[in-house]
Write a protein that holds these residues in place. Structure first.
Motif, short mmCIF file in Angstrom:
data_model
loop_
_atom_site.label_atom_id
_atom_site.label_comp_id
_atom_site.label_asym_id
_atom_site.label_seq_id
_atom_site.Cartn_x
_atom_site.Cartn_y
_atom_site.Cartn_z
N GLU A 411 0.83 -1.14 -0.08
CA GLU A 411 -0.04 0.00 0.21
C GLU A 411 0.90 1.17 -0.12
OE1 GLU A 411 -2.58 0.00 3.21
OE2 GLU A 411 -3.20 2.40 2.84
N ALA A 412 1.98 1.10 0.66
CA ALA A 412 2.78 2.37 0.85
C ALA A 412 3.40 2.71 -0.40
CB ALA A 412 3.84 2.12 1.96
N TRP A 413 4.03 1.68 -1.05
CA TRP A 413 4.46 1.73 -2.47
C TRP A 413 3.53 2.39 -3.41
CZ3 TRP A 413 8.17 2.23 -6.00
CH2 TRP A 413 8.01 1.83 -6.92
N ASN A 414 2.37 1.71 -3.39
CA ASN A 414 1.30 2.20 -4.40
C ASN A 414 0.95 3.87 -4.21
OD1 ASN A 414 1.01 -0.13 -5.28
ND2 ASN A 414 -0.73 -0.71 -4.40
N SER A 417 3.82 5.93 -4.97
CA SER A 417 4.22 6.19 -6.54
C SER A 417 2.98 7.26 -7.08
CB SER A 417 3.73 4.93 -7.24
OG SER A 417 4.64 3.99 -6.74
N ARG A 418 1.82 7.36 -6.35
CA ARG A 418 0.87 8.25 -6.89
C ARG A 418 1.27 9.59 -6.25
NH1 ARG A 418 -2.89 4.25 -5.76
NH2 ARG A 418 -3.44 5.16 -3.94
N VAL A 419 1.74 9.78 -4.98
CA VAL A 419 2.06 11.27 -4.51
C VAL A 419 3.28 11.67 -5.56
CG1 VAL A 419 3.50 12.37 -2.67
CG2 VAL A 419 1.61 10.87 -2.20
N MET A 420 4.40 10.71 -6.12
CA MET A 420 5.26 11.12 -6.84
C MET A 420 4.84 11.79 -8.06
SD MET A 420 8.63 11.38 -6.20
CE MET A 420 9.75 12.28 -7.24
N LEU A 448 11.14 4.11 -0.40
CA LEU A 448 11.45 2.98 -1.05
C LEU A 448 12.48 2.12 -0.13
CD1 LEU A 448 12.33 4.06 -4.82
CD2 LEU A 448 10.12 3.06 -3.52
N ARG A 449 13.53 2.76 0.27
CA ARG A 449 14.62 1.99 1.07
C ARG A 449 14.03 1.23 2.25
NH1 ARG A 449 18.09 6.22 -0.58
NH2 ARG A 449 17.35 7.61 1.42
N ALA A 450 13.08 1.93 2.83
CA ALA A 450 12.37 1.14 3.93
C ALA A 450 11.57 0.15 3.77
CB ALA A 450 11.35 2.38 4.78
N VAL A 451 10.88 0.01 2.56
CA VAL A 451 10.00 -0.85 1.70
C VAL A 451 10.97 -2.13 1.54
CG1 VAL A 451 8.58 -1.70 -0.12
CG2 VAL A 451 8.26 0.50 1.05
N SER A 452 12.10 -1.80 0.68
CA SER A 452 13.17 -2.77 0.49
C SER A 452 13.64 -3.51 1.48
CB SER A 452 14.07 -2.06 -0.37
OG SER A 452 15.35 -2.96 -0.50
N GLU A 453 13.94 -2.79 2.77
CA GLU A 453 14.33 -3.40 3.73
C GLU A 453 13.52 -4.29 4.42
OE1 GLU A 453 17.40 -4.21 5.75
OE2 GLU A 453 17.68 -2.82 4.35
N GLY A 454 12.31 -3.82 4.63
CA GLY A 454 11.28 -4.69 5.13
C GLY A 454 10.91 -5.70 4.33
N MET A 455 11.00 -5.99 3.05
CA MET A 455 10.83 -6.85 2.28
C MET A 455 11.83 -8.03 2.53
SD MET A 455 7.97 -5.92 1.10
CE MET A 455 7.54 -7.59 0.43
N LYS A 456 12.89 -7.85 3.12
CA LYS A 456 13.90 -8.79 3.06
C LYS A 456 13.26 -10.01 4.01
CE LYS A 456 17.91 -6.16 1.71
NZ LYS A 456 18.93 -5.14 2.34
N SER A 457 12.45 -9.48 5.18
CA SER A 457 12.44 -10.43 6.14
C SER A 457 10.74 -11.07 5.63
CB SER A 457 12.34 -10.11 7.69
OG SER A 457 11.56 -8.64 7.58
N ALA A 458 10.22 -10.66 4.82
CA ALA A 458 8.89 -11.09 4.28
C ALA A 458 8.87 -12.55 3.46
CB ALA A 458 8.22 -9.99 3.42
N ASP A 459 8.07 -13.38 3.76
CA ASP A 459 7.95 -14.63 3.22
C ASP A 459 7.44 -14.46 1.83
OD1 ASP A 459 8.07 -15.47 5.85
OD2 ASP A 459 5.97 -15.55 5.96
N ASP A 464 4.91 -6.54 -7.93
CA ASP A 464 5.32 -5.30 -8.18
C ASP A 464 6.48 -4.78 -7.24
OD1 ASP A 464 3.04 -4.81 -9.70
OD2 ASP A 464 1.91 -3.69 -8.52
N LEU A 465 6.76 -4.97 -6.34
CA LEU A 465 7.76 -4.72 -5.32
C LEU A 465 9.13 -4.97 -5.82
CD1 LEU A 465 6.00 -4.86 -1.69
CD2 LEU A 465 5.90 -3.18 -3.39
#
Ligand SMILES: *Cc1c(COP(=O)(O)O)cnc(C)c1O
Length: 653
Positions: A411-414, A417-420, A448-459, A464-465
């Protein structure tokens, strides 16, 4: 005895055991050194890339970083091509012994008489080494053009070895070939086109020499992959079945029937699937057998090139890999031919192969220095909240805060992207200020960096990400030209292994693409070995201020060494010949340094005249000196500087 089969060197496994913390095992996994290295490359316990040039002797280990240090002391500038002649020697042996073993095992009736096609790397030192290493095996050479034939004719390959001429030929080419026969060489002219036959026989008559004739078959078998155009009905080369029959009839009529000695095919380079090799060999063996039965005195079956190189180490039928080993290739060829000849009850032909890529790819690499990192929005501005700021700035800041609490990555990424998008629209309309745009940009990258960092521990990572990591990839700027040193990476997306020379005992933290120093946005490498096939980034280490970081681009010995161009006038590289020496504490010595192109040399190729240029610049400087704009002493210095640059290397100092 060394094993002629590829695959991990015994030492590759030992490396891992040396490590207590398992980090070297990680380097092996990340860069797959043991897999693409065919036993020639490894890592020491200090995390440094090594070359093990002698198969079967893992006490000889050359640490590439030590070669780099010696060259730095000698003031040889980077980028540099390193050639390991011992690897070349070993590859020639491996290919010949693989066929010899397959022939013995199968109780095959013919011998193997391979040739090296020099188009794959025509450098004299390379061909010298191959001819030398090939002597005991009667290994010969192949030429595909007049200049190549001239080079080949200057080598003494011995009486038993073959010289093969492929490619389209004019009278001069044919005359050169017949000169070879006149000199007593086993030189075979392979007819690519029916129209080559009449001039060949006429010239042979004129020169009073018996030619050796080969016929190239246009193969029916269709291959897949990049070079599939080399076979099938629309192939550029070769004779169809009816043309072969007509050619034979014509040659016999002219009284040269006894000269037809070889049947040739070549279905393409980098054959990644052994099935295609088998299909093609079977088709050709059947034609050979049928022609033998008609009394054509064929002695050789030439299976062309195509033996692959496992660039990505995946042992798969992907474009940058192969699903078979050298031993399997040899054994499969020998068995297929034997089987068909036995069925047809004809003698087994002598086997010829024209492997180029597989012989030379491993022996050279390009060493380049990373000279910086191209920032990708990483350097931001202060983003504290301000009275009356644009609501989009507030929105994206809130997004960052929410993300930290709720981990709602998708959601944050979507929304970001719209704000940008909106903020860019707003900026174009003049309702967003430059400072606000800078703040949104900064927060966007932070998110973006926070999302990428967070995804590292995601299953599970939503499709899209996955783009985020590519967006965040660092671009390491390297002092080299892709167009000169890795043409196929640019032209056909060829994967070439990229490995740092040091710090392989540290976990790399940055996913990177590599940018070269040409002014061409195509000048970057974005095809790397990945865990699951190919990927667009390579894991590399954080650059440390004041510390040099070198990368090796490996397996560049085939085609890359000689196909590069001078885009942006970056010329040929300094070349260094490294030999192993078990007695020396470093296990190596540098036999020769061949200087690469100077600026003056590349300019000369473009029709400039370096002395004239220097003279013209000198006149301009002199004029300014006369006007008093430049002091005399300074003028002399400038003139000398310009001249020194003409003699200097084309890459960055
Ligand atoms: C290019 C070429 C080769 C070499 O092919 P590799 O795939 O490099 O082994 C061999 N024979 C012919 C006729 C060629 O054109």
């Amino acid at each position: 005895m060394y094993s002629p089969v590829g695959g991990p060197h015994p030492a590759a496994g030992k490396e891992k055991k040396l490590m207590d913390d398992g980090t070297l095992a990680t380097a092996e996994d990340l860069y797959r050194i043991g897999r693409w290295g065919e036993g020639f490359f490894g890592v020491d316990d200090a995390g440094r890339m090594q070359v093990l040039p002698v198969i079967g002797n893992d006490t000889v280990r050359i640490t590439i970083q030590e070669v780099v240090e010696e060259l730095t002391e000698k003031n040889v500038q980077f980028p540099i091509v390193l050639r390991f002649h011992d690897i070349l020697k070993n590859r020639v042996r491996q290919i010949n012994e693989s066929f010899a073993t397959a022939i013995t095992d199968a109780e095959y009736g013919g011998v193997y008489r391979g040739v090296y096609p020099i188009k794959v790397n025509q450098m004299r030192e390379v061909v010298d080494e191959i001819v030398d290493a090939g002597k005991p095996y009667h290994y010969g050479l192949e030429a595909g053009s007049k200049p190549e034939l001239m080079a080949v004719l200057s080598y003494d390959v011995g009486d038993e070895a073959l010289t093969i001429c492929n490619g389209y030929k004019d009278e001069e080419f044919l005359r050169l070939a017949l000169l070879g026969n006149k000199l007593g060489r086993k030189l075979i002219v392979v007819v690519e086109k029916f129209s080559e036959i009449a001039p060949l026989l006429r010239l042979a008559g004129e020169m009073d020499v018996r030619p050796m004739i080969g016929l190239r078959i246009k193969m029916r078998v269709k291959t897949e992959g990049r070079w599939s155009g080399s076979s099938g009905e629309r192939a550029k080369f070769g004779l169809t079945t009816s043309e072969i029959l007509n050619a034979i009839a014509f040659i016999q009529e002219q009284g040269y029937g006894d000269c037809i000695q070889l049947l040739h095919f070549h279905i393409g380079s980098q054959l990644s699937d052994i099935r295609f090799v088998e299909d093609a060999v079977q088709e050709a063996a059947r034609i050979y057998a049928r022609l033998r039965k008609r009394g054509i005195p064929l002695q050789y079956l030439d299976i062309g090139g195509g033996l692959g190189v496992d660039y990505d180490g995946s042992r798969s039928s992907g474009d940058s890999s192969m699903n078979y080993s050298l031993a399997e290739y040899a054994s499969s060829v020998v068995h297929s031919v034997k089987q068909i000849c036995d069925l047809e009850e004809v003698d087994h032909p002598n086997l010829v192969s024209e492997s180029g890529r597989a012989v030379v790819a491993h022996h050279s690499c390009v060493i380049m220095k990373v000279i910086g990192e191209i920032a990708n929005g990483a350097n931001g501005v202060a983003t504290d909240a301000e009275e009356g700021e644009h609501f989009l700035v507030t929105e994206i800041r809130d997004l960052c805060d929410e993300l930290a609490e709720h981990c709602n990555y998708q959601e944050a990424w979507n929304r970001a992207s719209r704000v940008m998008e909106s903020v860019l629209e707003g900026f174009k309309l003049g309702v967003v200020r430059l400072e606000e745009l800078a703040k949104v940009e900064t927060l966007y990258w932070k998110l973006l960096r926070a999302v990428s960092e967070g995804m590292k521990s995601a299953d599970f990572v939503p499709e899209d990400l996955k783009d985020i990591d590519e967006l965040l990839a660092s671009q390491y700027l390297c002092n080299f030209s892709l167009f000169q040193s890795a043409a196929d990476s640019w032209a056909i997306g060829q994967v070439l292994p990229v490995v740092p020379l040091t710090r392989l005992d540290e976990t790399p933290t940055n996913n990177c693409t590599l940018a070269d120093i040409t002014c061409d946005s195509d000048g970057k490498i974005a095809h790397f070995i990945g865990e699951h096939g190919e990927q667009s980034t390579v894991p590399l280490h954080e650059l440390r201020p004041g510390e040099d970081y070198y990368l090796g681009l490996f397996l560049t010995g085939a085609y890359q060494d000689v196909m590069g161009d001078m885009h942006n006038l970056f010329g040929r590289l300094n070349e260094v010949h490294v030999f192993c020496d078990d007695e020396d504490p470093t296990d190596f010595y540098i036999e020769e340094v061949i200087p690469g192109s100077s600026a003056g040399q590349v300019l000369t190729i473009m029709q400039y005249n370096a002395p004239t240029m220097a003279n013209q610049v000198k006149r301009m400087i002199d004029a300014e000196v006369r006007k008093g704009v430049i002091r005399s002493r300074e003028g002399v210095r400038m003139t000398d500087f310009y001249e020194a640059c003409l003699n200097g290397y084309t890459y960055l100092k």
